[in-house]
Design a protein around this motif. Structure first.
Motif, mmCIF file in Angstrom:
data_model
loop_
_atom_site.group_PDB
_atom_site.id
_atom_site.type_symbol
_atom_site.label_atom_id
_atom_site.label_comp_id
_atom_site.label_asym_id
_atom_site.label_seq_id
_atom_site.Cartn_x
_atom_site.Cartn_y
_atom_site.Cartn_z
ATOM 1 N N ALA A 120 0.827 -1.213 0.000
ATOM 2 C CA ALA A 120 0.000 0.000 0.000
ATOM 3 C C ALA A 120 0.859 1.261 0.000
ATOM 4 O O ALA A 120 0.547 2.235 -0.701
ATOM 5 N N LEU A 121 1.951 1.263 0.758
ATOM 6 C CA LEU A 121 2.840 2.428 0.778
ATOM 7 C C LEU A 121 3.488 2.662 -0.586
ATOM 8 O O LEU A 121 3.573 3.802 -1.060
ATOM 9 N N ILE A 122 3.932 1.582 -1.217
ATOM 10 C CA ILE A 122 4.541 1.709 -2.541
ATOM 11 C C ILE A 122 3.504 2.175 -3.555
ATOM 12 O O ILE A 122 3.765 3.059 -4.382
ATOM 13 N N ALA A 123 2.298 1.599 -3.492
ATOM 14 C CA ALA A 123 1.225 2.002 -4.414
ATOM 15 C C ALA A 123 0.842 3.458 -4.195
ATOM 16 O O ALA A 123 0.600 4.199 -5.163
ATOM 17 N N SER A 124 0.802 3.888 -2.947
ATOM 18 C CA SER A 124 0.469 5.279 -2.646
ATOM 19 C C SER A 124 1.504 6.240 -3.233
ATOM 20 O O SER A 124 1.155 7.264 -3.827
ATOM 21 N N ALA A 125 2.776 5.901 -3.066
ATOM 22 C CA ALA A 125 3.842 6.742 -3.638
ATOM 23 C C ALA A 125 3.746 6.760 -5.159
ATOM 24 O O ALA A 125 3.862 7.822 -5.789
ATOM 25 N N GLY A 126 3.514 5.587 -5.763
ATOM 26 C CA GLY A 126 3.380 5.519 -7.221
ATOM 27 C C GLY A 126 2.191 6.322 -7.720
ATOM 28 O O GLY A 126 2.280 7.035 -8.726
ATOM 29 N N SER A 128 0.804 8.904 -6.232
ATOM 30 C CA SER A 128 1.123 10.328 -6.063
ATOM 31 C C SER A 128 1.987 10.841 -7.208
ATOM 32 O O SER A 128 1.747 11.930 -7.746
ATOM 33 N N ILE A 129 2.978 10.058 -7.593
ATOM 34 C CA ILE A 129 3.858 10.455 -8.695
ATOM 35 C C ILE A 129 3.071 10.490 -10.003
ATOM 36 O O ILE A 129 3.224 11.409 -10.810
ATOM 37 N N PHE A 130 2.197 9.498 -10.211
ATOM 38 C CA PHE A 130 1.378 9.454 -11.422
ATOM 39 C C PHE A 130 0.470 10.678 -11.506
ATOM 40 O O PHE A 130 0.392 11.331 -12.558
ATOM 41 N N ILE A 131 -0.202 11.018 -10.407
ATOM 42 C CA ILE A 131 -1.095 12.189 -10.398
ATOM 43 C C ILE A 131 -0.304 13.462 -10.653
ATOM 44 O O ILE A 131 -0.737 14.329 -11.421
ATOM 45 N N LEU A 132 0.860 13.587 -10.049
ATOM 46 C CA LEU A 132 1.704 14.767 -10.269
ATOM 47 C C LEU A 132 2.135 14.852 -11.730
ATOM 48 O O LEU A 132 2.121 15.934 -12.323
ATOM 49 N N ALA A 133 2.489 13.723 -12.335
ATOM 50 C CA ALA A 133 2.940 13.729 -13.728
ATOM 51 C C ALA A 133 1.800 14.051 -14.689
ATOM 52 O O ALA A 133 1.986 14.778 -15.658
ATOM 53 N N VAL A 134 0.621 13.511 -14.426
ATOM 54 C CA VAL A 134 -0.493 13.683 -15.367
ATOM 55 C C VAL A 134 -1.217 15.008 -15.168
ATOM 56 O O VAL A 134 -1.530 15.694 -16.145
ATOM 57 N N TRP A 135 -1.478 15.392 -13.921
ATOM 58 C CA TRP A 135 -2.265 16.607 -13.683
ATOM 59 C C TRP A 135 -1.458 17.754 -13.107
ATOM 60 O O TRP A 135 -1.965 18.855 -12.951
ATOM 61 N N GLY A 136 -0.227 17.531 -12.743
ATOM 62 C CA GLY A 136 0.614 18.603 -12.223
ATOM 63 C C GLY A 136 0.361 18.891 -10.759
ATOM 64 O O GLY A 136 -0.265 18.111 -10.040
ATOM 65 N N GLU A 137 0.830 20.041 -10.312
ATOM 66 C CA GLU A 137 0.759 20.432 -8.899
ATOM 67 C C GLU A 137 -0.673 20.549 -8.393
ATOM 68 O O GLU A 137 -0.924 20.384 -7.210
ATOM 69 N N GLY A 138 -1.621 20.852 -9.267
ATOM 70 C CA GLY A 138 -3.010 21.033 -8.863
ATOM 71 C C GLY A 138 -3.685 19.750 -8.434
ATOM 72 O O GLY A 138 -4.737 19.775 -7.811
ATOM 73 N N GLY A 139 -3.132 18.612 -8.756
ATOM 74 C CA GLY A 139 -3.719 17.330 -8.381
ATOM 75 C C GLY A 139 -4.787 16.885 -9.361
ATOM 76 O O GLY A 139 -5.008 17.490 -10.416
ATOM 77 N N PHE A 140 -5.462 15.823 -9.008
ATOM 78 C CA PHE A 140 -6.473 15.201 -9.864
ATOM 79 C C PHE A 140 -7.569 16.198 -10.211
ATOM 80 O O PHE A 140 -8.051 16.947 -9.379
#
Length: 187
Positions: A120-126, A128-140
């Motif tokens: 769960a910790l690894i998935a959460s970090a992944g 977070s990185i995915f959301i940052l990469a796709v939507w940027g600082e503003g989040g989902f």
């Protein structure tokens, strides 16, 4: 005497800095700036910048930098050893305990309970990185215009290549970085 002080200061930092490198910064500041006055506060902020820019853990980079500033190469070696020695000792003790008691039902139960937490910790970090990469600082966002298409295309391509041909992931990351850098330079 200076080498002993360096070793002891960074041994304490390594022993009590639980929570990662940034958690060690107040301890390093207290030892280096306040107690021993090896650096000024301005030099300490420069130290943080340099330690974050260089590869490796920030606490170890800081120990090496302070050590070299105070006592040259021997100081860098002694401060770095002082910083990593507590972690090495604790991990070695835990490894010894694990190998000695790994067959116990209680230990197996604890480890079985930890596995889903680690996943769960690894998935959460992944995520977070995915959301940052796709939507940027503003989040989902449900707004389709908020999606970074270059990131989505690079991610999709890299995932496809990794699943289809199974190359070394480092080459895929390197290629994605080069392609992404070229695209962002153009647009």
């Amino acid at each position: 005497m200076t080498l002993i002080k360096l070793f002891w200061s960074f041994f304490q930092i390594g022993l009590f800095s639980i929570g990662g490198g940034m958690a060690a910064m107040p301890l390093i500041q207290n030892q280096v700036v306040n107690m021993h006055q090896w650096l000024t506060l301005t030099e300490f902020t420069d130290l943080i910048t340099i330690a974050e820019m260089t590869p490796g853990p920030i606490a170890i980079n800081s120990a090496t930098f302070v050590g070299i500033r105070i006592a040259g190469i021997p100081g860098a070696i002694i401060a770095t050893i002082g910083c990593i020695l507590p972690s090495c000792a604790i991990v070695s003790l835990l490894a010894w305990l694990y190998f000695k008691y790994k067959e116990l039902t209680l230990v197996q139960g604890i480890l079985s309970g930890l596995r889903p937490t680690i996943v769960a910790l690894i998935a959460s970090a992944g995520l977070s990185i995915f959301i940052l990469a796709v939507w940027g600082e503003g989040g989902f966002s449900m707004n389709p215009q908020a999606i970074n298409l270059v990131s989505v295309l690079l991610f999709s391509s890299a995932l496809f290549i990794l699943r289809k041909w199974k190359p070394n992931p480092i080459f895929v990351m390197l290629g994605s970085g080069i392609i992404g850098g070229a695209i962002y330079l153009i647009i």
